[in-house]
Scaffold this motif. Structure first.
Motif, PDB file in Angstrom:
ATOM      1  N   LEU A  87     -10.183 -55.225 -20.523  1.00  0.00           N
ATOM      2  CA  LEU A  87     -11.300 -55.520 -19.638  1.00  0.00           C
ATOM      3  C   LEU A  87     -10.825 -55.483 -18.192  1.00  0.00           C
ATOM      4  CD1 LEU A  87     -14.173 -56.053 -19.437  1.00  0.00           C
ATOM      5  CD2 LEU A  87     -13.797 -58.455 -19.842  1.00  0.00           C
ATOM      6  N   LEU A 143     -11.931 -55.729 -14.438  1.00  0.00           N
ATOM      7  CA  LEU A 143     -13.027 -56.142 -13.564  1.00  0.00           C
ATOM      8  C   LEU A 143     -12.795 -55.712 -12.124  1.00  0.00           C
ATOM      9  CD1 LEU A 143     -13.761 -59.753 -14.820  1.00  0.00           C
ATOM     10  CD2 LEU A 143     -14.921 -57.649 -15.391  1.00  0.00           C
ATOM     11  N   LEU A 178      -0.240 -52.333 -10.761  1.00  0.00           N
ATOM     12  CA  LEU A 178      -0.969 -53.520 -11.207  1.00  0.00           C
ATOM     13  C   LEU A 178      -0.743 -53.763 -12.690  1.00  0.00           C
ATOM     14  CD1 LEU A 178      -3.121 -55.772 -10.901  1.00  0.00           C
ATOM     15  CD2 LEU A 178      -4.813 -54.057 -11.501  1.00  0.00           C
ATOM     16  N   LEU A 196      -0.526 -59.429 -20.593  1.00  0.00           N
ATOM     17  CA  LEU A 196      -1.340 -60.640 -20.638  1.00  0.00           C
ATOM     18  C   LEU A 196      -2.487 -60.495 -21.628  1.00  0.00           C
ATOM     19  CD1 LEU A 196      -1.627 -61.290 -16.834  1.00  0.00           C
ATOM     20  CD2 LEU A 196      -0.218 -62.529 -18.450  1.00  0.00           C
ATOM     21  N   ASP A 206      -8.439 -62.100 -21.451  1.00  0.00           N
ATOM     22  CA  ASP A 206      -9.210 -62.759 -20.399  1.00  0.00           C
ATOM     23  C   ASP A 206      -8.371 -62.972 -19.137  1.00  0.00           C
ATOM     24  OD1 ASP A 206      -7.876 -64.355 -22.122  1.00  0.00           O
ATOM     25  OD2 ASP A 206      -9.508 -65.755 -22.485  1.00  0.00           O
ATOM     26  N   TYR A 207      -7.063 -63.152 -19.310  1.00  0.00           N
ATOM     27  CA  TYR A 207      -6.199 -63.238 -18.137  1.00  0.00           C
ATOM     28  C   TYR A 207      -6.195 -61.912 -17.397  1.00  0.00           C
ATOM     29  CZ  TYR A 207      -4.001 -67.688 -19.469  1.00  0.00           C
ATOM     30  OH  TYR A 207      -3.749 -68.986 -19.766  1.00  0.00           O
ATOM     31  N   ALA A 218      -8.509 -59.747 -17.363  1.00  0.00           N
ATOM     32  CA  ALA A 218      -9.794 -59.581 -16.687  1.00  0.00           C
ATOM     33  C   ALA A 218      -9.765 -60.255 -15.321  1.00  0.00           C
ATOM     34  CB  ALA A 218     -10.913 -60.154 -17.548  1.00  0.00           C
ATOM     35  N   ILE A 219      -9.245 -61.459 -15.267  1.00  0.00           N
ATOM     36  CA  ILE A 219      -9.307 -62.187 -14.011  1.00  0.00           C
ATOM     37  C   ILE A 219      -8.271 -61.661 -13.017  1.00  0.00           C
ATOM     38  CG2 ILE A 219      -7.797 -64.207 -14.127  1.00  0.00           C
ATOM     39  CD1 ILE A 219     -10.778 -65.636 -13.891  1.00  0.00           C
ATOM     40  N   VAL A 220      -7.136 -61.183 -13.534  1.00  0.00           N
ATOM     41  CA  VAL A 220      -6.144 -60.603 -12.629  1.00  0.00           C
ATOM     42  C   VAL A 220      -6.679 -59.321 -11.996  1.00  0.00           C
ATOM     43  CG1 VAL A 220      -3.928 -59.430 -12.561  1.00  0.00           C
ATOM     44  CG2 VAL A 220      -4.108 -61.602 -13.679  1.00  0.00           C
ATOM     45  N   LEU A 276      -9.768 -58.667 -11.525  1.00  0.00           N
ATOM     46  CA  LEU A 276     -10.783 -59.130 -10.569  1.00  0.00           C
ATOM     47  C   LEU A 276     -10.121 -59.503  -9.244  1.00  0.00           C
ATOM     48  CD1 LEU A 276     -13.836 -60.112 -10.494  1.00  0.00           C
ATOM     49  CD2 LEU A 276     -12.932 -62.348 -10.951  1.00  0.00           C
ATOM     50  N   GLY A 277      -9.027 -60.251  -9.336  1.00  0.00           N
ATOM     51  CA  GLY A 277      -8.295 -60.656  -8.144  1.00  0.00           C
ATOM     52  C   GLY A 277      -7.723 -59.457  -7.406  1.00  0.00           C
ATOM     53  N   PHE A 278      -7.227 -58.484  -8.159  1.00  0.00           N
ATOM     54  CA  PHE A 278      -6.651 -57.291  -7.547  1.00  0.00           C
ATOM     55  C   PHE A 278      -7.712 -56.528  -6.755  1.00  0.00           C
ATOM     56  CE2 PHE A 278      -5.719 -52.696  -7.945  1.00  0.00           C
ATOM     57  CZ  PHE A 278      -4.547 -52.664  -7.217  1.00  0.00           C
ATOM     58  N   GLU A 295     -10.293 -57.742  -5.367  1.00  0.00           N
ATOM     59  CA  GLU A 295     -10.579 -58.499  -4.146  1.00  0.00           C
ATOM     60  C   GLU A 295      -9.457 -58.338  -3.126  1.00  0.00           C
ATOM     61  OE1 GLU A 295     -13.419 -60.639  -3.063  1.00  0.00           O
ATOM     62  OE2 GLU A 295     -13.998 -58.967  -4.323  1.00  0.00           O
TER      63      GLU A 295
END
Lengths: 428, 304, 274
Positions: A148, A150, A192, A199, A202-203, A205-207, A209-211, A213
């Motif tokens: 996933l 994001l 990245l 990971l 879900d981790y 996914a959020i990483v 997302l952070g990337f 941003e």
């Protein structure tokens, strides 16, 4: 395995009403603070305004909708047990899907000719194709490899800024930049992915997302490099094998070369065919990869990582290849985007863009190429239907993502074509 | 030196808010092993509700600060808990046995839905309220810098510490906490023992939402402005806090929140305010790379 | 016995999880062309042992050495898990079957040949352009898959999704998939669980065939004593992480320690059908 479905009469009418009342009650509670009440700015200070009729309408719709849904579910005997057992497994091949694919392809080839006087249609179709290409790229990552992502828009941004910067500072052309931007986006994908792909889902996914941003914030704040919030303007448009599309007649242009009257549409139509060619190449590339060892391995990793390790597969490398190829395709789409718009700014690379691309993949049916096309057409055209619609665009995307996952996790087109069949023998 | 102490106080306050949101992440993660992607948006919903309730109370003439604050807290917690419950019921429960990717995507859908729903129903503009608890103490002037401690900061820190104590007690000492920890360990076995797993998970979501509601109310009072988009970044930061502290651990979430708050506060003051969010995201990536079990978490053993 | 060279040497293997010792000081040799069984009550550490062999756990102490005919002695406990199958030729199955459920049976078997195919496709480049070398490798892979599908009576199911098939069939698919890796040593974790007597008899026959005809080492975790006692050349009994007995089926059946562990003085284990 044919699922055993108990003969199901469904609860009585009274129970249905009770259930719908409960939903209505819940909707009322959810609706009071959001629909019923809102604050409006009245001369510097906030004051309360009410919308009780709207709230009543909302609760009514929820009540009626729940009732109708329950009856519909009873009618189609789609009870929960059966839905839970349904998996997007191999089903009977559906030949009409193939024909639909050819029909879409044929239509896309003649579209600019059919609508040659209508610049708006060709422009919109170009937008659809950008999303189709992005969808196909992300599909490699999410649909095939099951990762996933994001922050996919970050790779799109890398592609767009690569062209924006190389063309404005060093005079690079579109076709020259394309491979460089693709390689650069893939490199970003690897940078990245290498530390983060081990990971859990879900981790990751959020990483990502952070990337996404991080890339956006750097583009916004590093003004010397990226032009900051103002972005980069006057990006040269792609030329027709060196012939620019311009009204000038001093230098050879597309119009003078072919001895035709200059028309602004020429460029629009040319751009359309460029993205169509890129998209078709992407499709060919991805569908061939899918049948190659690396593609089969992507799907295997999605299905069961542990089993892959036990079979001697280097799961991290396999994921990394999916990530890099997805990123590369995003980078290509970014170059095209920059060339088409002639102007780029961080505004175009926000999270909601990633979410839109993800919605296209999810709605279309993860792993399905044709599904992505259908979903991209839907998601681009719906907001075009009216201003009201475009306001509700993201709201509807969100709702659709939930509903699709709950009711039809396979997406609009959920069949999976096996990559290899025994009776057909060897074929690449 | 004066500025250092001031940043310490600001960071502590900010960290307390992140910690409260992080507690919700950690509790939900503990029980279903998944991130609640809509948690940041639940916090935003609460902050918007707090604006509405405070405006309503102002219009009704209830201006005594402790009373107004108390009513706001109770009302917002209640309504936010209903939102928390609904998120679980709609986006998670139907997908309990689905492949992992499915609830993740539905939760992201929920997050997008909530944010846009609030934007449409409450408007996209920033909502300012007048200061409810103005003023504070002057702690003195050091090196020409006067250090302030606002009443709102005291309130936030006190409430946070109280809630942390309360929740630690709830999880470690009560029957609900035992059920919750049992679900965490083995959901099937817990169900076989006659514990209603679905209900326990629902309660956990509601409690998490309640904590986010407290954070939302306090941020509204502290900053005096909120808008529909605050959930996204706050959500990621609180999540970083939860991971940094060790996901699943309540004190870890708090510790993580404080560290993130401090980093943000000092980064803004001494380095570059534009890159304060980048600092958090980079920290998140570094933590996940080098210490995925966090500062206080237990390492995960892969079950084969 | 001396005709069967030692394939795997386990030396003083210990695995601790925090305070719990799941395996303590286990030493064991597994020979090529023989069936070695690990038995023991539930929780004796059998699956932990497999996880240590196949790189999923890093043992706390001890060594696992694989004697590879080409690569010499390899230390499995120092390899990442995917190297165990790729380099050392040790492949396992799982107690709770782990197939690729949405992929067809044939695809499952093709995935198992990923490394060979990936090399042949020159990391997709030759494959993308349909070069002859890759096509031949692919044909070979299909033939190998077909061979094992035929041997395990799965040919008719080749193009169905693996996740939709019955439990016993899924077990067979998992074994067929492991065999497609061309292992020197195949580790089977309770392959007879959930099989009916006919399927179980077929499994016995297959295990004997693999060890005798193909010279593969077979390492078996099994509760079904019908399988264990009939086919094993060598049995190792674990209890609470300790090896309590080792020997031929006859020796094991008469070993007082084993009888005590299984029938027990205080505790009985119902799982054991002797």
């Amino acid at each position: 395995m044919s699922a055993y479905v108990p003969v199901h009469q469904g609860p009585g009418f009274a129970a249905r009403i009770k259930d719908a009342l409960a939903v209505a009650m819940l909707s009322l509670m959810l609706g009071i603070p959001m629909i019923g009440l809102h604050t409006v700015d009245s001369g510097g200070a906030l004051s309360i305004a009410t919308r009780w009729p709207w709230l009543a309408l909302f609760v009514g719709i929820m009540f009626g909708g729940r009732l109708a849904m329950q009856f519909a579910l009873d009618h189609f005997k789609l009870n929960k047990a059966r839905r839970a057992q349904k998996r997007p497994a191999v089903r009977a091949t559906r030949p009409w899907l193939k024909w639909l694919g050819y029909a879409v392809l044929g239509f896309s080839l003649v579209l600019p000719i059919a609508f040659s006087g209508n610049r708006y249609v060709v422009d919109t179709a170009t937008t659809v194709l950008i999303y189709v290409m992005l969808g196909w790229g992300l599909n490699v990552v999410v649909g095939l490899a099951g990762l996933l992502d994001l922050g996919y828009v970050a790779f799109y941004a890398v592609g767009a800024y690569t062209y924006g910067l190389l063309s404005t500072h060093f005079g690079w052309g579109f076709w020259q930049t394309l491979p460089v931007a693709g390689a650069l986006a893939a490199t970003f994908g690897i940078i990245l992915g290498w530390p983060t792909l081990r990971l859990r889902g879900d981790y990751l996914a959020i990483v990502t997302l952070g990337f996404g941003e991080i890339i956006r914030l750097i583009l916004v704040n590093w003004t010397d490099f990226s032009g900051g919030p103002n972005g980069i303007g006057q990006i040269p448009r792609p030329t027709f094998f060196g012939l620019p599309f311009s009204p000038d007649t001093d230098t050879p242009t597309f119009a003078t070369f072919f001895h035709i009257e200059y028309a602004a549409e020429h460029r629009v139509i040319f751009l359309y065919y460029v993205i169509l060619a890129l998209a078709l190449l992407t499709n060919l590339f991805v569908s061939r990869l899918r049948k190659l060892p690396v593609g089969i391995a992507w799907e295997a990793v999605r299905e069961d990582e542990v089993a892959c390790k036990a079979l001697g597969m280097n799961v991290t490398n396999i994921k990394l290849s999916a990530f890099a190829i997805g990123a590369m395709l995003g980078g290509f789409a970014g170059v095209f985007f920059a060339a088409r718009q002639g102007f780029i700014s961080p505004e175009s690379f926000v999270f909601s863009e990633s979410a839109t691309i993800l919605a296209i993949v999810v709605l279309g049916g993860m792993g399905s190429q044709l599904g992505v096309v259908v979903a991209a057409i839907l998601l681009v055209l719906l907001p075009e239907l009216g201003r009201d619609f475009s306001e509700y665009r993201m709201l509807l995307f969100g709702a659709a993502m939930i509903l699709i996952m709950v009711w039809r996790p396979g997406g609009l087109i959920a069949s999976r074509e096996p990559t290899v069949k025994l009776n057909k023998g060897a074929q690449a | 030196m004066g500025q250092l102490i001031q940043q310490l106080i600001n960071g502590l306050t900010l960290g307390a808010v992140y910690g409260l949101i992080a507690l919700g992440y950690t509790m939900v993660y503990g029980i279903i092993g998944m991130i609640n992607f809509a948690h940041g948006d639940i916090y935003m919903v609460a902050a918007i509700m707090a604006v509405t309730v405070l405006t309503l109370l102002g219009a009704a003439g209830i201006t005594a600060v402790p009373l107004a604050l108390l009513i706001t807290l109770v009302v917002v917690i209640l309504f936010t808990a209903i939102y928390g419950w609904s998120v679980e019921r709609v986006a998670y429960r139907p997908l309990r046995n689905a492949p992992r990717l499915a609830p993740l995507i539905s939760a992201i859908g929920m997050s997008i839905f909530l944010q846009n729903m609030v934007q449409l129903t409450q408007g996209a503009r920033v909502k300012p309220i007048h200061a409810l608890l103005p003023g504070g103490f002057e702690l003195g002037t050091i090196d020409g810098f006067t250090v302030h401690l606002a009443y709102t900061q005291i309130m936030i820190i006190v409430v946070t510490v109280a809630l942390l104590v309360l929740f630690t007690w709830l999880i470690t000492r009560t029957s609900f906490g035992r059920q919750q920890r049992a679900c965490e360990q083995d959901r099937t076995m817990t169900a076989l023992l006659g514990i209603n797993v679905d209900r326990t998970i629902s309660y956990t979501f509601m409690l998490g939402a309640g904590l986010a509601a407290v954070a939302g109310v306090m941020v509204t009072v502290y900053y005096g402005v909120v808008d529909f988009s605050i959930g996204f970044v706050a959500g990621i930061k609180a999540f970083t806090a939860a991971v940094l502290g060790g996901i699943g651990s309540l004190p870890g979430a708090m510790l993580g929140g404080l560290i993130i708050g401090m980093i943000e506060s000092f980064w803004s003051a001494y380095l570059s305010p534009e890159y304060k969010d980048v600092a958090t995201f980079v920290l998140l990536i570094l933590v996940l790379m080098f210490r995925p079990s966090g500062l206080l978490g237990r390492p995960e053993v892969e079950k084969v | 016995m001396s005709t069967h060279h030692t394939l795997l040497e386990v030396e003083h293997l210990t695995m601790r999880f925090g305070g719990l010792t799941a395996l303590s000081d286990l030493s064991l040799n597994v020979a090529a062309g023989q069936i070695t069984s690990i038995i023991g009550p539930n929780g004796a550490g059998k699956t932990t042992f497999f996880n240590c062999l196949t790189g999923f756990y890093k043992p706390t102490e001890g060594a696992v050495r694989m004697h590879h005919p080409q690569h010499g002695a390899l230390l499995l406990n120092e390899m990442p898990s995917y190297h165990v199958a790729r380099k050392a030729g040790v492949v396992r199955t799982f107690q709770n079957i782990r197939l690729f459920p949405n992929m067809t049976v044939l695809e499952n078997l093709i995935v198992a040949q990923h490394n060979a195919l990936q090399t042949a496709s020159r990391f997709s480049l030759a494959g993308l352009f349909g070069r002859a070398g890759y096509k031949a490798a692919r044909q070979q892979a299909l033939e190998k898959a077909e061979m094992w599908l035929t041997r395990l009576k799965l040919l008719d199911l080749a193009d169905t999704a693996a996740g939709n098939l019955s439990y016993g069939t899924q077990r067979r698919i998992e074994i067929a998939r492991a065999l497609c890796v061309d292992p020197l040593l195949i580790c089977l974790d309770e392959p007879a669980a959930g099989l009916n007597p006919r399927e179980s008899a077929e499994l016995n026959e297959l295990l004997v065939y693999l060890s005798r005809e193909h010279g593969k080492g077979v390492l078996l975790i099994e509760h079904d004593m019908n399988v264990v006692m009939r086919v094993s050349d060598h049995i190792c009994v674990l209890n609470f992480g300790n090896k309590i007995a080792e020997g031929t089926p006859q020796q094991i059946q008469q070993d007082p320690n084993v009888i005590k562990a299984y029938l027990g003085e205080e505790e009985t284990d119902e799982k054991v059908a002797a």
